[in-house]
Write an enzyme that holds these catalytic residues in place. Structure first.
Site, PDB file in Angstrom:
ATOM      1  N   HIS A 138      -8.698  -7.319  65.878  1.00  0.00           N
ATOM      2  CA  HIS A 138      -8.273  -6.970  64.700  1.00  0.00           C
ATOM      3  C   HIS A 138      -7.785  -7.932  63.815  1.00  0.00           C
ATOM      4  O   HIS A 138      -8.321  -7.935  62.648  1.00  0.00           O
ATOM      5  CB  HIS A 138      -6.774  -6.275  65.172  1.00  0.00           C
ATOM      6  CG  HIS A 138      -5.842  -6.057  63.948  1.00  0.00           C
ATOM      7  ND1 HIS A 138      -5.944  -4.640  63.307  1.00  0.00           N
ATOM      8  CD2 HIS A 138      -5.018  -6.662  62.918  1.00  0.00           C
ATOM      9  CE1 HIS A 138      -4.826  -4.761  62.287  1.00  0.00           C
ATOM     10  NE2 HIS A 138      -4.406  -5.865  62.187  1.00  0.00           N
ATOM     11  N   GLU A 139      -7.461  -9.291  64.218  1.00  0.00           N
ATOM     12  CA  GLU A 139      -7.251 -10.519  63.379  1.00  0.00           C
ATOM     13  C   GLU A 139      -8.672 -10.994  63.111  1.00  0.00           C
ATOM     14  O   GLU A 139      -8.804 -11.396  61.763  1.00  0.00           O
ATOM     15  CB  GLU A 139      -6.411 -11.496  63.999  1.00  0.00           C
ATOM     16  CG  GLU A 139      -4.961 -10.870  64.718  1.00  0.00           C
ATOM     17  CD  GLU A 139      -4.221 -10.474  63.401  1.00  0.00           C
ATOM     18  OE1 GLU A 139      -4.469 -10.883  62.271  1.00  0.00           O
ATOM     19  OE2 GLU A 139      -3.323  -9.635  63.598  1.00  0.00           O
ATOM     20  N   HIS A 142      -9.915  -8.718  60.022  1.00  0.00           N
ATOM     21  CA  HIS A 142      -9.375  -8.951  58.750  1.00  0.00           C
ATOM     22  C   HIS A 142     -10.293 -10.522  57.959  1.00  0.00           C
ATOM     23  O   HIS A 142     -10.225 -10.028  56.864  1.00  0.00           O
ATOM     24  CB  HIS A 142      -7.739  -9.617  58.707  1.00  0.00           C
ATOM     25  CG  HIS A 142      -6.862  -8.607  59.060  1.00  0.00           C
ATOM     26  ND1 HIS A 142      -6.903  -7.552  57.968  1.00  0.00           N
ATOM     27  CD2 HIS A 142      -5.993  -8.432  59.960  1.00  0.00           C
ATOM     28  CE1 HIS A 142      -5.726  -6.764  58.428  1.00  0.00           C
ATOM     29  NE2 HIS A 142      -5.059  -7.227  59.583  1.00  0.00           N
ATOM     30  N   GLU A 199      -4.905  -2.804  57.106  1.00  0.00           N
ATOM     31  CA  GLU A 199      -4.768  -2.618  58.452  1.00  0.00           C
ATOM     32  C   GLU A 199      -5.421  -1.862  59.199  1.00  0.00           C
ATOM     33  O   GLU A 199      -5.914  -1.971  60.365  1.00  0.00           O
ATOM     34  CB  GLU A 199      -3.069  -2.422  58.736  1.00  0.00           C
ATOM     35  CG  GLU A 199      -2.022  -3.487  58.336  1.00  0.00           C
ATOM     36  CD  GLU A 199      -2.372  -4.682  59.005  1.00  0.00           C
ATOM     37  OE1 GLU A 199      -2.573  -4.469  60.323  1.00  0.00           O
ATOM     38  OE2 GLU A 199      -2.647  -5.664  58.513  1.00  0.00           O
TER      39      GLU A 199
END
Length: 277
Positions: A138-139, A142, A199
């Site tokens: 997920h990070e 980003h 997100e």
């Protein structure tokens, strides 16, 4: 009273039109595309964002206690090292680096340029390597999608638009009230939804990254169930910068069939990371 109300409504309408015109002009001049094919507003050069990310990372390392070595560091590095090679080549021009911070925060972050941090509090909630991979993926997502650039650009466009409205409002009390109302509307209607969109997009991209690396994507649902228990109450989704946890879990389940297919392909290719704390 009715005349004043109508005048205020007209003021709000004019203000919205002006804000829309400013934002459209900026979008046309700085349009980019995210990894999912979504159109983005990016006003800042990538080199500037990378420098800002490196500076912020260095400052954080000075302020927060960093675990330099040991089993936890090896564990987080193992998960990260398994996922990074699955990043599409076009997004690999980052100096990927991860640090483990000694803190009870249930959190992780990634900055432009590929600087990442995982807090030990998160490792108490992410119960295994598959769940940690959901966070790391997920990070990384980003950074791939340049969400920091888009968020700053959106905020700048909003500030520029509101500044133009302030000039147009002049000393007219009704128009000033309209401008104040639009200020709240911009926060709830533009900035917050973009953050929620980021997100969700990072969840989608990260799910595929972890699956391609050989981590079980079903662990992402278990992770967010754990997070829901750890964090308790949350604000209404429309006033939050993150999707509600129930929305997040529903979305992950919708994306799961493709993620499981990628996971099976990774297993057949021999990608089976063995990362233990």
């Amino acid at each position: 009273m009715m005349r004043t109300t109508l005048k205020t409504i007209r003021g709000i309408t004019e203000a919205r039109r002006l804000l829309a015109a400013v934002v459209v002009a900026l979008v046309i001049s700085a349009c980019a595309t995210s990894p999912t094919g979504r159109q983005q507003l990016q006003l800042f050069p990538a080199s500037q964002m990378t420098t800002m990310g490196a500076d912020a990372y260095a400052q954080l390392q000075e302020k927060e206690p960093v675990i330099e070595d040991g089993p936890l560091v090896d564990y987080v590095q193992c998960v990260t090292d398994a996922i990074v090679p699955q990043i599409p080549e076009v997004y690999r021009d980052q100096a990927w680096e991860v640090s483990v911070f000694e803190s009870e925060q249930v959190n992780a972050f990634a900055m432009p340029g590929g600087k990442m941090g995982v807090y030990t509090g998160l490792l108490d909630v992410a119960e295994n390597a598959d769940q940690l991979a959901a966070v790391v993926g997920h990070e990384i997502a980003h950074v791939m999608a340049e969400h920091a650039n888009e968020r700053m650009s959106t905020q700048m466009a909003t500030v520029v638009g509101l500044g133009a409205i302030r000039i147009a409002a002049g000393d007219d009390p009704d128009r000033q009230r309209a401008m104040a109302a639009l200020g709240l509307g911009a926060q709830v209607g533009i900035i917050l939804p973009f953050s929620r969109l980021h997100e969700s997009e990072a969840d989608e991209i990260g799910l595929e990254l972890m699956a391609n690396a050989g981590f079980d994507p079903r662990a992402s649902v278990a992770l967010w169930q754990n997070m829901a228990e750890a964090r308790g109450d949350e604000p209404p989704e429309f006033l939050s910068t993150h999707p509600s946890k129930s929305r997040r879990i529903d979305d992950l389940r919708d994306w799961m069939p493709r993620a499981l297919y990628l996971y099976e392909q990774a297993q057949e290719a021999g990608r089976q990371p063995s990362c233990t704390p």
